[in-house]
Design a protein around this motif. Sequence first.
Motif, short mmCIF file in Angstrom:
data_model
loop_
_atom_site.label_atom_id
_atom_site.label_comp_id
_atom_site.label_asym_id
_atom_site.label_seq_id
_atom_site.Cartn_x
_atom_site.Cartn_y
_atom_site.Cartn_z
N ARG A 22 35.21 37.61 36.67
CA ARG A 22 36.08 38.37 37.56
C ARG A 22 35.27 38.85 38.76
NH1 ARG A 22 37.66 44.10 34.97
NH2 ARG A 22 38.17 44.46 37.17
N GLY A 23 35.96 39.29 39.80
CA GLY A 23 35.28 39.72 41.00
C GLY A 23 34.34 40.88 40.76
N TYR A 77 36.61 31.69 49.10
CA TYR A 77 36.37 32.95 48.41
C TYR A 77 34.89 33.16 48.07
CZ TYR A 77 41.38 33.54 47.78
OH TYR A 77 42.71 33.71 48.01
N THR A 110 36.61 40.66 45.62
CA THR A 110 37.97 40.13 45.65
C THR A 110 37.93 38.62 45.48
OG1 THR A 110 38.67 41.89 47.13
CG2 THR A 110 40.10 39.96 46.97
N THR A 113 42.57 34.13 41.13
CA THR A 113 42.52 33.52 39.81
C THR A 113 42.51 32.00 39.92
OG1 THR A 113 43.65 35.41 38.83
CG2 THR A 113 43.71 33.36 37.59
N GLU A 148 41.33 37.13 37.67
CA GLU A 148 41.39 38.48 38.22
C GLU A 148 42.31 39.34 37.36
OE1 GLU A 148 39.81 40.27 41.18
OE2 GLU A 148 38.61 38.89 39.99
#
Length: 401
Positions: A22-23, A77, A110, A113, A148
Amino acid sequence: MQHLTRIRRFALELDRGRSPYRGGELLSGRVVLDVTKGLKVRALAVCARGLATAHWLESKSIGMNTVYSDYTAFESYLRRQQALIRDHGEVTVLPAGHHEFPFTFQLPETLATSFEGKHGSVRYWLKAKLHRPWASVKKAKKEFTVIEPIDINTPALLAPQAGAKEKLARAWYCNRGQVSISAKIDRKGYTPGEVIPIFAEIDNCTTRTVVPKAAIIQTQTFIARGNKKQKKSIVASIVGDSIAAGKREVWHGRALKIPPVGPSILQCRIIHVEYALKVCIDIPGTSKLFLELPLVIGTIPLHPFGSRTSSISSQYSVNIDWLRMGITDQPEAPPEYSSVVSGEETVGSLSPPCPEEASGILEGPFFAYIQEFRFRPPPLYSEVDPNPPSDNSARPRCMTC
């Protein structure tokens, strides 16, 4: 060819294996290199990438020709690189054997997914490159998953969802009557594996038999160059009983289970994944009646005694110190009934008084009422009035009499 035979294994390994990330977390692992003989290396680097891609083609006929329009969009990202063996202009010789080169990346706060769709995807991967003199670049690639978190224990996702619709059924310009539906679900946010209880009322005022249905619809939306491409699919559905003409059907929490599906994607700029509960009434001879309630598929399940309770208590914070002032730390237990009332008094209180002792009090109507109901069990519950009003009491009096 000599370089290829010297490399027995060149691969990427992650410390967490296949566990999703996850972020904001650390992405750590190692580059594994097994060589049979001494190997000359110029540089070794590993990069981490995360990219959302949307792409589709649309055709349009212009005269005798067909013109294709290409719609493509990207959103990055993650783009990080780390040098494990730097190129200083000199050759590094690795001896025969097993070699490991650790690396660590800090993921951005941020992220979207991971997702694979018909017209787009969100992918994350690691790529290692081994540069050798007078040889092609040796590459190794490994994908990893990002999920996420979506916590459904928020006021917006715990709010009930409800709606109502009606439709006038027509066939060949004839009015067949009206069909109406009202439906409600407990909340907006759910997680895979949960059961959605559906509360609904369907009124069939037509001359035909209708069939109610309910389904969870997934909508994938891809955005590129100001245009959208959507793909809808049914992930779960149920079919209700047929409703005859002029009848009503009520669903008291009809269960619809959510299968293992990916979570909602709402923060990506070019790819959206949304869910909805759609209740449909199939009306023969005319179009269907649809009622749609929005859903959000999350990753953090419901905590009935956790965040919801704390959120409610935070909204209604009351100073209750004054309640504790009159309460001792260890309250005294109440006394037993036998220690307060003696055996003789107990028997006397449960037995009716003798006629000689109660000659004076048996005359009153209040005691007669107590004696009548003292030893009888309570009446059984019934929704039918045991003493309905008589016709004489319900008939109005004539003012002239």
